[in-house]
Design an enzyme around this catalytic site. Sequence first.
Site, PDB file in Angstrom:
ATOM      1  N   ALA A   1       4.143   9.947 -14.103  1.00 19.50           N
ATOM      2  CA  ALA A   1       3.907   8.796 -13.207  1.00 19.50           C
ATOM      3  C   ALA A   1       2.878   9.194 -12.161  1.00 19.50           C
ATOM      4  O   ALA A   1       3.095   9.047 -10.957  1.00 19.50           O
ATOM      5  CB  ALA A   1       5.221   8.354 -12.557  1.00 19.50           C
ATOM      6  N   GLY A   2       1.754   9.750 -12.636  1.00 20.00           N
ATOM      7  CA  GLY A   2       0.647  10.093 -11.750  1.00 20.00           C
ATOM      8  C   GLY A   2      -0.355   8.939 -11.744  1.00 20.00           C
ATOM      9  O   GLY A   2       0.006   7.785 -12.025  1.00 20.00           O
ATOM     10  N   VAL A   3      -1.607   9.267 -11.460  1.00 16.47           N
ATOM     11  CA  VAL A   3      -2.613   8.225 -11.306  1.00 16.47           C
ATOM     12  C   VAL A   3      -2.825   7.439 -12.603  1.00 16.47           C
ATOM     13  O   VAL A   3      -2.798   6.202 -12.609  1.00 16.47           O
ATOM     14  CB  VAL A   3      -3.956   8.849 -10.842  1.00 16.47           C
ATOM     15  CG1 VAL A   3      -4.908   7.771 -10.422  1.00 16.47           C
ATOM     16  CG2 VAL A   3      -3.720   9.812  -9.704  1.00 16.47           C
TER      17      VAL A   3
ATOM     18  N   ASP B   1     -15.060  18.117 -12.867  1.00 17.48           N
ATOM     19  CA  ASP B   1     -13.691  18.436 -13.300  1.00 17.48           C
ATOM     20  C   ASP B   1     -13.572  19.871 -13.809  1.00 17.48           C
ATOM     21  O   ASP B   1     -12.459  20.385 -13.946  1.00 17.48           O
ATOM     22  CB  ASP B   1     -13.268  17.496 -14.448  1.00 17.48           C
ATOM     23  CG  ASP B   1     -12.854  16.125 -13.948  1.00 17.48           C
ATOM     24  OD1 ASP B   1     -13.068  15.830 -12.755  1.00 17.48           O
ATOM     25  OD2 ASP B   1     -12.310  15.335 -14.757  1.00 17.48           O
TER      26      ASP B   1
ATOM     27  N   HIS C   1     -14.173 -10.610  11.577  1.00 12.67           N
ATOM     28  CA  HIS C   1     -12.915 -11.350  11.436  1.00 12.67           C
ATOM     29  C   HIS C   1     -13.150 -12.600  10.593  1.00 12.67           C
ATOM     30  O   HIS C   1     -14.154 -13.270  10.794  1.00 12.67           O
ATOM     31  CB  HIS C   1     -12.398 -11.755  12.818  1.00 12.67           C
ATOM     32  CG  HIS C   1     -11.163 -12.598  12.757  1.00 12.67           C
ATOM     33  ND1 HIS C   1      -9.917 -12.060  12.493  1.00 12.67           N
ATOM     34  CD2 HIS C   1     -10.977 -13.936  12.898  1.00 12.67           C
ATOM     35  CE1 HIS C   1      -9.019 -13.026  12.498  1.00 12.67           C
ATOM     36  NE2 HIS C   1      -9.625 -14.179  12.725  1.00 12.67           N
TER      37      HIS C   1
END
Length: 477
Positions: A186-188, A316, A448
């Site tokens: 249940a990671g990314v 990576d 806003h």
Amino acid sequence: MTERYDIVVIGAGPAGYTAAIRAAQLGMQVACVDDWRSAAGDPVLGGTCLNAGCIPSKALLETSELFILARDHGAARGLKFKDLSFDLDAMMAQKHKVVSELTRGIATLFKAHGVTWIQGRGKLLPKNNIEIAGGQPPLEAEHVILASGSTPVSLKSAPFDGARIVDSQAALEFKEVPHRLGVIGAGVIGLELGSVWRRLGAAVVLLEAQETFLPMADEQVAREALKQFTAQGLDIRLGARVLESQTENGTVAVRYQDKSGERAEIVDRLIVAVGRRPNTDGLFTEAARLLLDEWGFVHVDEYCHTNLPEVYAIGDLVRGPMLAHKGMEEGVMVAERIAGRETAVNYDVVPSVIYTQPEIAWVGKTEQALKSAGVAYRAGVFPFAANGRAKAMGATAGFIKVLADANTDRVLGVHLIGPSCSEIVAAATLAMSFGASAEDIMATMFAHPTLSEALHEAALAVDGRAIHLAQPRRAKP
Ligand code: FAD
Ligand code: NAD
């Protein structure tokens, strides 16, 4: 005959292609070697990120969320859809179109910058020589940048079979929505792809080995996320250790163990998303003497220099978060350092995003990390429920939290969960990159009505000054 270049980059994912383009911009002769093939067998640039990661997953996340918005939130706004349904093939075709336009875009950029694209598998030999598989001419380079990325980790208890037990790449290509989908991790990736298939109708069970949900996120954010995801029907089981997975009659029987003992789940697809490992297989010969670290990443210093002269490694393939933008910044740094500049990457302000709904994002230190390091800090939290734009959007779940040093007021971390947090985190990252204090954010004018005002208010809340929050005023230290 050997071809000579100033720089040869191995790998054309976001780290490698960015390094190649930046080096070419700086006037160097660059070749980029890459072995990725599309499903049709054509060579394509962009690596994991464009072909099987960031981009295709976001295409499916966007489309599936549009479906949920129409189905579950349209009626309350007076939008009526008759027989709302989806066409999975068309969804996949749209994803494919996005991917192919972007990968072709990289090819165009290579052409425009004069980067030579070499289609094949490269291997580093001693003295910056590179062998290209398939009988293509070898290369010689003054500088080599290794950017071969990562591949999914496999589990002995659930080996990939490419059909029922699959990795994230195959989970982006399902031909039909599974009735019951299992996800290990249940990671990314588990949460993003679990969300896609849950939105499209699958019953999704996530088996997570750790007892703590999203331990890398701020605890308050992780708690809110677990609540929201559970309400969406993601069945997240923590402390679940998978023992065995068996495929039979088109289903997968997963046996796992948790606190309550041994349990079993039958699913019709199982995604294994338990992390990724650096792609060093066949990347260099032993004689090249490239050093790996204890986790198998190519060993580099803070400037991505390996143990070999004029050989760098990025993305990576090296330590740090496995994120496309981290690799891209390393690519720029290495190209610029080769060109004689003193560029560095600020690893303290790498933003992280999980593209679920609500989105989760953060930059800097978590509250638990500050506590355990004994850092005195002040926290300001502002809920989206009190933000006008979020109200108008009907997306009021979540909050933004700003953590500032109690003595210097410097922002140490910003944690977000809510609508468009992947975009809002950019303002927090920019502020932290310039060493902003909470006061600096307080003194900035935000348009806003925007969701970003929640960041402004969270900074104001650090000093008990949030305008749209009933809270006691706190004195400045
Ligand atoms: P890669 O993108 O893996 O590219 C490496 C390239 O090198 C590949 O093309 C590979 O084929 C090639 N190669 C390998 N070995 C050789 C060789 N010997 N010779 C020639 N070529 C070689 N990150 C984010 O920041 N945001 C996201 O939203 C996000 N979503 C993701 C979703 C999924 C499903 C996955 C799997 C990953 C996701 N990531 C995301 C992570 C992101 O994809 C990686 O961090 C990023 O792609 C790493 O870039 P890279 O250039 O280091 O390597
Ligand atoms: P991850 O590290 O995010 O999650 C893996 C999960 O699997 C962890 O929670 C871990 O505890 C669990 N796990 C490990 N072994 C297990 C086991 N045997 N049984 C059950 N659970 C187990 O890794 P990932 O989701 O595979 O993603 C890989 C990489 O890709 C990550 O580093 C991430 O940064 C990157 N990515 C990023 C994004 C994004 O930026 N939005 C999206 C997808 C992927």
